[in-house]
Design a protein around this motif. Structure first.
Motif, PDB file in Angstrom:
ATOM      1  N   LEU A  79       0.827  -1.205   0.000  1.00 29.29           N
ATOM      2  CA  LEU A  79       0.000   0.000   0.000  1.00 29.29           C
ATOM      3  C   LEU A  79       0.861   1.255   0.000  1.00 29.29           C
ATOM      4  O   LEU A  79       0.671   2.152  -0.839  1.00 29.29           O
ATOM      5  CB  LEU A  79      -0.922  -0.005   1.221  1.00 29.29           C
ATOM      6  CG  LEU A  79      -1.772   1.253   1.431  1.00 29.29           C
ATOM      7  CD1 LEU A  79      -2.798   1.394   0.315  1.00 29.29           C
ATOM      8  CD2 LEU A  79      -2.458   1.222   2.794  1.00 29.29           C
ATOM      9  N   SER A  80       1.816   1.338   0.915  1.00 31.80           N
ATOM     10  CA  SER A  80       2.647   2.540   1.028  1.00 31.80           C
ATOM     11  C   SER A  80       3.495   2.757  -0.215  1.00 31.80           C
ATOM     12  O   SER A  80       3.592   3.882  -0.727  1.00 31.80           O
ATOM     13  CB  SER A  80       3.548   2.440   2.265  1.00 31.80           C
ATOM     14  OG  SER A  80       2.783   2.426   3.454  1.00 31.80           O
ATOM     15  N   LEU A  81       4.120   1.696  -0.718  1.00 29.00           N
ATOM     16  CA  LEU A  81       4.978   1.831  -1.888  1.00 29.00           C
ATOM     17  C   LEU A  81       4.182   2.160  -3.143  1.00 29.00           C
ATOM     18  O   LEU A  81       4.645   2.935  -3.995  1.00 29.00           O
ATOM     19  CB  LEU A  81       5.790   0.553  -2.085  1.00 29.00           C
ATOM     20  CG  LEU A  81       6.825   0.256  -0.995  1.00 29.00           C
ATOM     21  CD1 LEU A  81       7.479  -1.096  -1.235  1.00 29.00           C
ATOM     22  CD2 LEU A  81       7.887   1.351  -0.939  1.00 29.00           C
ATOM     23  N   ALA A  82       2.984   1.588  -3.271  1.00 25.58           N
ATOM     24  CA  ALA A  82       2.159   1.882  -4.443  1.00 25.58           C
ATOM     25  C   ALA A  82       1.712   3.339  -4.436  1.00 25.58           C
ATOM     26  O   ALA A  82       1.780   4.026  -5.477  1.00 25.58           O
ATOM     27  CB  ALA A  82       0.951   0.952  -4.479  1.00 25.58           C
ATOM     28  N   ILE A  83       1.253   3.829  -3.291  1.00 21.29           N
ATOM     29  CA  ILE A  83       0.839   5.229  -3.208  1.00 21.29           C
ATOM     30  C   ILE A  83       2.021   6.157  -3.445  1.00 21.29           C
ATOM     31  O   ILE A  83       1.914   7.163  -4.160  1.00 21.29           O
ATOM     32  CB  ILE A  83       0.185   5.511  -1.843  1.00 21.29           C
ATOM     33  CG1 ILE A  83      -1.105   4.721  -1.686  1.00 21.29           C
ATOM     34  CG2 ILE A  83      -0.102   6.999  -1.687  1.00 21.29           C
ATOM     35  CD1 ILE A  83      -1.748   4.862  -0.317  1.00 21.29           C
ATOM     36  N   ALA A  84       3.177   5.837  -2.846  1.00 17.72           N
ATOM     37  CA  ALA A  84       4.362   6.675  -3.016  1.00 17.72           C
ATOM     38  C   ALA A  84       4.802   6.712  -4.477  1.00 17.72           C
ATOM     39  O   ALA A  84       5.113   7.791  -5.014  1.00 17.72           O
ATOM     40  CB  ALA A  84       5.498   6.155  -2.135  1.00 17.72           C
ATOM     41  N   ALA A  85       4.829   5.559  -5.144  1.00 16.28           N
ATOM     42  CA  ALA A  85       5.239   5.520  -6.548  1.00 16.28           C
ATOM     43  C   ALA A  85       4.276   6.309  -7.423  1.00 16.28           C
ATOM     44  O   ALA A  85       4.698   7.072  -8.317  1.00 16.28           O
ATOM     45  CB  ALA A  85       5.332   4.076  -7.023  1.00 16.28           C
ATOM     46  N   ALA A  86       2.974   6.152  -7.188  1.00 16.06           N
ATOM     47  CA  ALA A  86       1.984   6.878  -7.983  1.00 16.06           C
ATOM     48  C   ALA A  86       2.091   8.381  -7.751  1.00 16.06           C
ATOM     49  O   ALA A  86       2.005   9.178  -8.696  1.00 16.06           O
ATOM     50  CB  ALA A  86       0.579   6.388  -7.631  1.00 16.06           C
TER      51      ALA A  86
END
Length: 271
Positions: A79-86
């Motif tokens: 969740l955190s990495l996906a939001i950060a990447a987006a």
């Protein structure tokens, strides 16, 4: 072969970048492969496994509701990495486009975009994300929008300053006099100069995004339970640090390693 003094900082940056990349690979591998190796529902509760020790099904143990910490940590990292990447991707696209436009056109457009950036910069990042979260009901979507509004400013300022300097270069002036369009000039002259700096800024931006998401979860205004999130997992396990210190250490260590890897990758690059 002997090394000069100027070689040492460059080798240190290379080693830092390599170490950071290895840490990020390990974090990503755990986040993506843990559900395949240790399949478990991160929301499933089992009263018989409350604060239980690690076992074959969950090598990281169980939390205060008997939920698998392995499954919850992997889900929280995704969740955190996906939001950060987006957020970094959308912030970079918005900031670079606005920065190039401001530097290329100049005049009132440059002043207007700079004023907008300064207005966003006057608001603390966490406050801006909280304001968006209060308006947008879907938490992950709200985080993406809020973090994009926070991150685009640095991309804009860096791009605007760099492009303003490069536009006066003889090579770009010659390309414009020969009739080459803005797309060619950007691809041939501007992007090679911008790319290394944007990659560094992107790594720092991702670290900022992960830290903000965890900070909001830690004060219980971010992702809502029972959905796993790094900061929320710390808050949930904090009252049980005496009975199960490893359960509290798990999200703390995961957050630390993620931020360390991103900062080493960013700090290991020469801007």
């Amino acid at each position: 072969m002997s090394l000069t003094l100027t070689d040492l900082p460059q080798q240190s940056r290379a080693w830092a970048r390599l170490m950071g990349a290895c840490l990020l690979v390990l974090v990503l591998a755990f986040a993506l492969l843990a559900p395949l190796v240790f399949p478990a529902d991160p929301l499933r509760q089992s009263l018989g496994q409350i604060l239980a020790a690690p076992d074959a099904a969950s090598p990281l143990g169980y939390d205060h509701l008997g939920r698998s910490l392995t499954a919850r940590l992997a889900s929280a990292l995704r969740l955190s990495l996906a939001i950060a990447a987006a957020a970094v991707l959308s912030g970079a696209i918005l900031g670079v486009a606005a920065g190039v436009l401001a530097a290329w056109r100049g005049g009132w457009l440059d002043r207007a975009l700079s004023l907008i950036a300064d207005a966003f910069l006057a608001l603390p990042g966490l406050l801006l994300v909280l304001i968006v979260s209060a308006i947008v009901p879907v938490t992950a979507f709200a985080f993406w929008i809020g973090l994009t509004l926070v991150l685009w400013i640095e991309f804009f300022r860096l791009t605007r300053a760099t492009v303003s300097r490069l536009l006066a270069a003889p090579a770009i002036e010659a390309s414009l006099l020969l009739g080459f369009g803005p797309i060619h000039v950007f691809r041939r002259h501007l992007w090679p100069e911008l790319a290394p700096m944007l990659l560094t800024l992107g790594a720092f931006g991702a670290a900022t995004a992960v830290m903000m998401i965890a900070a909001l979860g830690f004060v219980s205004v971010g992702v809502r339970p029972p959905r796993p999130e790094l900061g929320l997992m710390m808050v949930e396990m904090l009252p049980y640090y005496r009975e199960a210190p490893m359960a509290l250490l798990v999200p703390v260590a995961a957050t630390f390693l993620t931020l360390l890897g991103l900062n080493l990758v960013a700090g290991g690059r020469r801007a």
